[in-house]
Write a protein that holds these residues in place. Structure first.
Motif, PDB file in Angstrom:
ATOM      1  N   ASP A 315      -2.620 -10.713  -7.470  1.00  0.00           N
ATOM      2  CA  ASP A 315      -3.313  -9.454  -7.208  1.00  0.00           C
ATOM      3  C   ASP A 315      -4.796  -9.691  -7.508  1.00  0.00           C
ATOM      4  O   ASP A 315      -5.168  -9.961  -8.652  1.00  0.00           O
ATOM      5  CB  ASP A 315      -2.752  -8.348  -8.086  1.00  0.00           C
ATOM      6  N   GLY A 317      -7.306  -7.672  -7.505  1.00  0.00           N
ATOM      7  CA  GLY A 317      -8.055  -6.586  -8.117  1.00  0.00           C
ATOM      8  C   GLY A 317      -8.889  -5.847  -7.087  1.00  0.00           C
ATOM      9  O   GLY A 317      -9.120  -6.305  -5.966  1.00  0.00           O
ATOM     10  N   GLU A 318      -9.374  -4.693  -7.484  1.00  0.00           N
ATOM     11  CA  GLU A 318     -10.064  -3.798  -6.549  1.00  0.00           C
ATOM     12  C   GLU A 318     -11.355  -4.396  -6.004  1.00  0.00           C
ATOM     13  O   GLU A 318     -11.634  -4.322  -4.803  1.00  0.00           O
ATOM     14  CB  GLU A 318     -10.351  -2.473  -7.261  1.00  0.00           C
ATOM     15  N   ASP A 319     -12.188  -5.002  -6.877  1.00  0.00           N
ATOM     16  CA  ASP A 319     -13.494  -5.487  -6.437  1.00  0.00           C
ATOM     17  C   ASP A 319     -13.370  -6.617  -5.421  1.00  0.00           C
ATOM     18  O   ASP A 319     -14.012  -6.602  -4.357  1.00  0.00           O
ATOM     19  CB  ASP A 319     -14.314  -5.957  -7.634  1.00  0.00           C
ATOM     20  N   THR A 321     -10.725  -7.496  -3.617  1.00  0.00           N
ATOM     21  CA  THR A 321     -10.040  -7.059  -2.402  1.00  0.00           C
ATOM     22  C   THR A 321     -10.986  -6.295  -1.482  1.00  0.00           C
ATOM     23  O   THR A 321     -10.940  -6.447  -0.250  1.00  0.00           O
ATOM     24  CB  THR A 321      -8.825  -6.186  -2.757  1.00  0.00           C
ATOM     25  N   ALA A 322     -11.880  -5.499  -2.075  1.00  0.00           N
ATOM     26  CA  ALA A 322     -12.847  -4.757  -1.257  1.00  0.00           C
ATOM     27  C   ALA A 322     -13.794  -5.710  -0.527  1.00  0.00           C
ATOM     28  O   ALA A 322     -14.213  -5.427   0.600  1.00  0.00           O
ATOM     29  CB  ALA A 322     -13.639  -3.798  -2.143  1.00  0.00           C
ATOM     30  N   THR A 325     -10.687  -8.724   1.321  1.00  0.00           N
ATOM     31  CA  THR A 325      -9.304  -8.329   1.577  1.00  0.00           C
ATOM     32  C   THR A 325      -8.394  -9.178   0.674  1.00  0.00           C
ATOM     33  O   THR A 325      -8.839  -9.662  -0.361  1.00  0.00           O
ATOM     34  CB  THR A 325      -8.934  -8.451   3.068  1.00  0.00           C
ATOM     35  N   ASP A 326      -7.169  -9.402   1.083  1.00  0.00           N
ATOM     36  CA  ASP A 326      -6.272 -10.218   0.253  1.00  0.00           C
ATOM     37  C   ASP A 326      -6.178 -11.653   0.757  1.00  0.00           C
ATOM     38  O   ASP A 326      -5.349 -12.443   0.297  1.00  0.00           O
ATOM     39  CB  ASP A 326      -4.875  -9.596   0.181  1.00  0.00           C
TER      40      ASP A 326
END
Length: 642
Positions: A315, A317-319, A321-322, A325-326
């Motif tokens: 995972d 994390g938010e930062d 991924t923003a 992406t993944d």
């Protein structure tokens, strides 16, 4: 007041013969009679009294004596100063001479120079200590300068007597020839033995820096202040070199299996398809080390053997991924979309573990440009197919011509893997001058073409802050750091034709003590307008198969931000995000063959150290096929408005 020539005093004094006086019977002397001086009658226990004339004489004599002492003292200090200056000047020349001898590897000559150096620094220290010099260091106007000179002499004496001796002893035991692999094995004993000496030398340098840091240069005369500052700069450089050697002495034995077998994943980055840390991970090898014995245990292709992961291996994390992406946790070729190598390395380790069941102890990364540096020393290596690989043709063959010669991606992977193995085998065989190999490896590391991450937290902590770590600093303590990192956005190999230039300039001061920075960035393309293989042209996401698409990421200083981006005087649309506490601006640049594009980015730093007289920002960039054309311009210090 009673006249001294008249009888007087207390009744007791009169009974004892009166006070001390001269007695005359008459004002005129009769003929033939001589008057004699009457002896003083002094009462028992009474002290003789001085005349006014006598009382005036003694202060003058005392003042003259004091002045003479002061002159002698000043003369002594002056003589000591002249002598100390001569010793320090001679010592400076010997320091330079010893540095050159060490660079040449002439340790015997360096040892002789060190003996002479110690004699000079000891003499300088002796001349700037003692009662006279210590007293003079408290005199107004010149006292602080004399105290500073004493500190400089003391620091140099400690360096010569302790630090340099320890480091020279370590160097004598670390002959590069003894460190060269022999039949695939590195002798770790010299490194283990040198470790304590290097640590002692580093501790001595750090102690000297701390002592010198206590000197207040604010009120010093120009020459003295310059000497203190130059010594401080020299100590900082010496600490950096010694700290690097100390880390190597601690890490190298254990990482090469001194305390048990180790396994490492080595990624070869393809700069023809640029990624933030250099290039797309393509071929890889797995290296095993046990008690200094090194061998290749596995090799493969990131795309063919590691494949795609669903679900993602981590995972992000938010930062992250923003921003990305993944993809970094799904595709092995995208683990290094982030410029943070520890993040990319941990992802690659998880991918290899999931596919093979082997949890490697660390991950390394390098590229064909770094291989070309090593080939300068090892000489040409024979390839399983095609012409030998040399320092002159390695980059061209691996990053350009291979795609025309081997259209099938599987054949390309085999060719890249063969190049990696052939170069690695040459290194393990001990080919080439060991000193030259170390120099070329240092060059590659300095350009961030050699990166290292350890899965063991204590070892990774030792790597922290070095160029091998591949991580932007968490805080811009000494100077603001700006990053410019590139990722291919077209699924092509057109990054081979990119040209890059960047100028970073410190500008006006902000009210909070921060600084405006201006980044001028120019990207160009030397790609031909036709004739490139389909695999090089790639997915043509830009709309034209010969037009490269590159995503440029600009990382702001910590506690700062990106204020604007313009090109040709027009505002540019900017994607944005956050990574490790830094603002990230993303610009998509499409470059037709022969075209170039220039952008001007205005950034803001966080508050800077108000004590700094100048501010020199740092600029990090993605290693490319060719060196960037970069320039950094410093500015004066900023102080917050209070």
């Amino acid at each position: 007041m009673q006249n001294e020539d008249q009888p007087g005093g207390t009744p007791e004094e009169q009974k004892a013969g009166g006070p001390e006086r001269y007695a005359f019977e008459a004002p005129q002397r009769p003929s033939g009679v001589e008057f004699k001086k009457v002896r003083r009658a002094v009462a028992p226990g009474a002290q003789p009294r001085k005349t006014a004339k006598g009382r005036r004489r003694w202060p003058l004599i005392t003042a003259a004596a004091v002045m003479l002492i002061v002159l002698v003292w000043a003369g002594m200090v002056a003589v000591q100063g002249v002598r100390a200056k001569g010793h320090l000047e001679t010592a400076a020349g010997l320091f330079s001479q010893m540095q050159q001898q060490l660079q040449r590897g002439d340790l015997a000559a360096a040892e002789g120079t060190l003996a002479a150096l110690r004699a000079e620094t000891r003499a300088a220290h002796e001349q700037t200590t003692g009662v006279a010099w210590s007293a003079a260091s408290h005199v107004p106007l010149v006292g602080d300068d004399l105290a500073a000179v004493s500190q400089v002499a003391a620091v140099l004496d400690v360096l010569a007597s302790d630090a340099l001796g320890s480091l020279l002893d370590a160097a004598k035991g670390l002959d590069p020839q003894s460190l060269a692999p022999q039949s695939g094995r590195v002798d770790l004993a010299p490194v283990v033995a040198a470790g304590p000496r290097i640590a002692a030398g580093l501790a001595s340098i750090r102690s000297a820096r701390q002592r010198l840091a206590g000197v207040d240069t604010g009120g010093l005369m120009g020459p003295v202040r310059t000497a203190v500052e130059q010594l401080g700069d020299g100590l900082a450089r010496a600490e950096q070199v010694a700290a690097t050697a100390d880390r190597a002495a601690k890490l190298l034995p254990v990482m090469l299996g001194a305390d048990g077998p180790r396994t490492y994943l080595v990624l070869f980055q393809n700069n023809a398809e640029v990624r933030a840390t250099g290039g797309m991970p393509g071929a890889y090898i797995v290296v095993k080390a046990d008690a200094g014995a090194i061998r290749i245990a596995d090799q493969g292709s990131a795309a063919r053997d590691l494949k795609v992961f669903d679900p993602p291996v981590q995972d992000l994390g938010e930062d992250l991924t923003a921003l990305y992406t993944d993809r970094p946790a799904v595709f092995p070729a995208d683990v290094n979309l982030t410029p943070d190598f520890p993040t990319a390395a941990a992802l690659a380790r998880d991918m290899y573990r999931k596919r093979t069941g082997v949890a490697v102890d660390g991950v390394l990364a390098t590229d064909p440009v770094a291989l070309s540096y090593l080939l300068k020393v090892t000489g040409a290596v024979t390839m399983p197919q095609g012409e030998p690989l040399t320092a002159d043709n390695a980059v061209r063959l691996l990053l350009s011509e291979a795609y025309a010669k081997y259209p099938d991606p599987t054949d390309q992977d085999d060719y890249f893997a063969g190049a990696a193995r052939a170069t690695f085998d040459a290194l393990l065989a001990g080919r080439g001058d060991p000193k030259g190999l170390l120099a070329q490896m240092a060059r590659a590391a300095g350009e961030r073409r050699l990166l290292m991450w350890s899965a063991r937290p204590d070892e990774q902590a030792t790597l922290a802050g070095t160029v091998l770590e591949g991580r932007l600093p968490e805080e811009d303590k000494d100077a603001p750091t700006v990053g410019v990192f590139l990722n291919d956005g077209g699924g092509s190999k057109l990054s081979y034709y990119l040209t890059e230039a960047a100028t970073l300039t410190a500008g006006d001061c902000a009210e909070d003590g921060g600084r405006l920075l201006t980044l001028k960035l120019t990207l160009g393309s030397t790609a031909p307008a036709a004739g490139l293989p389909a695999y090089v042209r790639g997915l043509a996401l830009s709309g034209d198969p010969h037009t490269s698409r590159t995503n440029v990421m600009v990382f702001s200083p910590t506690q700062g931000g990106i204020l604007s981006v313009t090109s040709g005087g027009q505002e540019v649309d900017l994607g944005s995000g956050i990574e490790r506490g830094r603002m990230v601006g993303v610009i998509t640049v499409d470059l037709p063959p022969g075209a170039s594009q220039t952008y001007e980015v205005t950034l803001l730093t966080g508050p800077l150290d108000a004590a700094q007289t100048t501010v020199t920002p740092h600029l990090w960039t993605t290693p490319g096929v060719r060196p960037w054309d970069t320039r950094v311009d410093a500015g004066g210090a900023c102080r917050p408005n209070v």
